[in-house]
Design an enzyme around this catalytic site. Structure first.
Site, PDB file in Angstrom:
ATOM      1  N   HIS A   1       0.818  -1.218   0.000  1.00 24.32           N
ATOM      2  CA  HIS A   1       0.000   0.000   0.000  1.00 24.32           C
ATOM      3  C   HIS A   1       0.853   1.270   0.000  1.00 24.32           C
ATOM      4  O   HIS A   1       0.391   2.322  -0.416  1.00 24.32           O
ATOM      5  CB  HIS A   1      -0.940   0.009   1.220  1.00 24.32           C
ATOM      6  CG  HIS A   1      -0.240   0.135   2.536  1.00 24.32           C
ATOM      7  ND1 HIS A   1       0.231  -0.948   3.246  1.00 24.32           N
ATOM      8  CD2 HIS A   1       0.102   1.218   3.276  1.00 24.32           C
ATOM      9  CE1 HIS A   1       0.808  -0.541   4.356  1.00 24.32           C
ATOM     10  NE2 HIS A   1       0.743   0.784   4.404  1.00 24.32           N
TER      11      HIS A   1
ATOM     12  N   HIS B   1       4.740   8.375  13.429  1.00 20.13           N
ATOM     13  CA  HIS B   1       3.721   7.352  13.692  1.00 20.13           C
ATOM     14  C   HIS B   1       4.399   6.080  14.177  1.00 20.13           C
ATOM     15  O   HIS B   1       5.548   5.824  13.859  1.00 20.13           O
ATOM     16  CB  HIS B   1       2.814   7.100  12.482  1.00 20.13           C
ATOM     17  CG  HIS B   1       3.462   6.541  11.245  1.00 20.13           C
ATOM     18  ND1 HIS B   1       4.565   7.081  10.642  1.00 20.13           N
ATOM     19  CD2 HIS B   1       3.126   5.475  10.477  1.00 20.13           C
ATOM     20  CE1 HIS B   1       4.868   6.391   9.561  1.00 20.13           C
ATOM     21  NE2 HIS B   1       4.030   5.405   9.442  1.00 20.13           N
TER      22      HIS B   1
HETATM   23  O1  LIG Z   1       0.983  -2.775   9.176  1.00 23.60           O
HETATM   24  C1  LIG Z   1       1.245  -2.197   8.120  1.00 23.60           C
HETATM   25  O2  LIG Z   1       1.493  -2.816   7.084  1.00 23.60           O
HETATM   26  C2  LIG Z   1       1.244  -0.713   8.065  1.00 23.60           C
HETATM   27  C3  LIG Z   1       0.653   0.046   8.970  1.00 23.60           C
HETATM   28  C4  LIG Z   1       0.613   1.519   8.922  1.00 23.60           C
HETATM   29  C5  LIG Z   1      -0.302   2.158   9.740  1.00 23.60           C
HETATM   30  C6  LIG Z   1      -0.391   3.553   9.723  1.00 23.60           C
HETATM   31  C7  LIG Z   1       0.405   4.329   8.922  1.00 23.60           C
HETATM   32  C8  LIG Z   1       1.332   3.696   8.103  1.00 23.60           C
HETATM   33  O3  LIG Z   1       2.189   4.420   7.329  1.00 23.60           O
HETATM   34  C9  LIG Z   1       1.427   2.303   8.080  1.00 23.60           C
HETATM   35  O4  LIG Z   1       2.284   1.786   7.241  1.00 23.60           O
HETATM   36 FE   LIG Z   2       3.608   3.044   6.249  1.00 23.48          FE
END
Ligand SMILES: O=C(O)/C=C/c1cccc(O)c1O
Ligand SMILES: [Fe+2]
Length: 312
Positions: free
Chosen positions: A115, A179
């Protein structure tokens, strides 16, 4: 050659654990103005810097960064799966140009992405196969990590190599800012988790669904304030954005991996994509940050930013 940047935080929780409608409306407005910049700029090539979350890169071989001449997305968290429209000729030219400039670039002829790559392509262009793209993986999760100066050097070399293409090139950064999502860590991991992080055994659909639900629940807990995750750090995030806006990119060279993790959490290293993208733009000439949006969004586990910048 003309160049521009879009910096865009990603989160797999977008659409799955959304904040209040007023927050969503502010994000939508910022994203829409970034899209307008992209439409006006009309890129002939997109160089996309993004991290991976143990879907494509594993500890068996974990490069600090890697450029793809072909790539496909796994379709995690409901993001689009399948092949990216990689401009293989441009990718090979950029890879050679970067290596010629003394950067030890890894090249993948079949990169697997998640993603981190798919989301910005979907958000900005409506899909992962709509624009000629050169994907550049930047490790922002798997420690140990090298000095930030090497990421700035990578971005600079990519920018210089891109300038020789004589095209309108849009550099996109995907990730960060502060984060601390529950991404697994190799050190101290139980043997089964460690094995998956090293070998990259593809998860079954059930395993994937369970892992994704764990992240969604973490977002709910984070928003409710009932978690041990490091809080989003707006002061640190805005310091980063200030330096990007001023063009003080050399200052990032003194940032340390330990301090970044302490200030911004285990995934704050995703800001490396932003430093790379802005260094690429800076390598093509002076620039101006033309829009800047920031908001801490715990429901998405994200210090969430959208910026645009264009060459002057
Ligand atoms: O668990 C994952 O693959 C990614 C989690 C996540 C959650 C919030 C912000 C991000 O940049 C992430 O990659
Ligand atoms: Fe991420």
């Amino acid at each position: 050659m003309t160049a521009a940047v879009v910096g865009l935080s990603h989160s797999p929780l977008i659409g799955r654990n959304d904040p209040e409608p007023e927050v969503l409306a502010r994000v939508d407005e910022a994203v829409e103005s970034a899209r307008a910049v992209v439409r006006r700029f009309d890129p002939e090539l997109v160089v996309l810097y993004a991290p991976d979350h143990y879907n494509g890169f594993f500890y068996k071989e974990m490069p600090p960064f890697c450029l793809a001449t072909e790539a496909h997305a796994v379709g995690d968290f409901g993001s689009q799966g399948g092949p990216l429209s990689v401009d293989t000729d441009a990718a090979r030219t950029l890879a050679k140009g970067v290596l010629d400039r003394g950067i030890d670039l890894t090249v993948s002829a079949r990169m697997t992405v998640d993603h981190g790559f798919a989301q910005p392509l979907e958000v900005l262009f409506g899909g992962i196969d709509r624009v000629p793209v050169v994907p550049v993986f930047v490790n922002g999760v798997a420690t140990p990590l090298g000095p930030v100066s090497r990421i700035r050097a990578l971005g600079t070399a990519v920018g210089q190599a891109a300038a020789a293409l004589d095209k309108r090139v849009l550099f996109v950064a995907s990730g960060g800012l502060s984060h601390d999502p529950p991404v697994p860590v190799l050190e101290g991991a139980p043997p089964r988790v460690a094995d998956a992080l090293i070998e990259g055994n593809p998860p079954t659909p059930e395993q994937r669904a369970k892992g994704e639900e764990r992240v969604v629940q973490a977002g709910r807990d984070y928003a409710a304030g009932s978690t041990k995750m490091i809080p989003i750090n707006p002061a640190w995030d805005n310091l980063l954005l200030d330096q990007l806006e001023r063009g003080d990119l050399e200052e990032f060279d003194s940032w340390t991996v330990d301090d970044m993790a302490a200030q911004g959490g285990g995934s704050a290293h995703e800001v490396r994509t932003w430093i790379a993208a802005y260094a690429s733009l800076a390598a093509t000439g002076k620039y101006e940050m033309t829009s800047r949006f920031y908001e801490a969004i715990p429901a998405w586990i994200a210090g969430f930013a959208v910026t645009t910048a264009e060459g002057r």
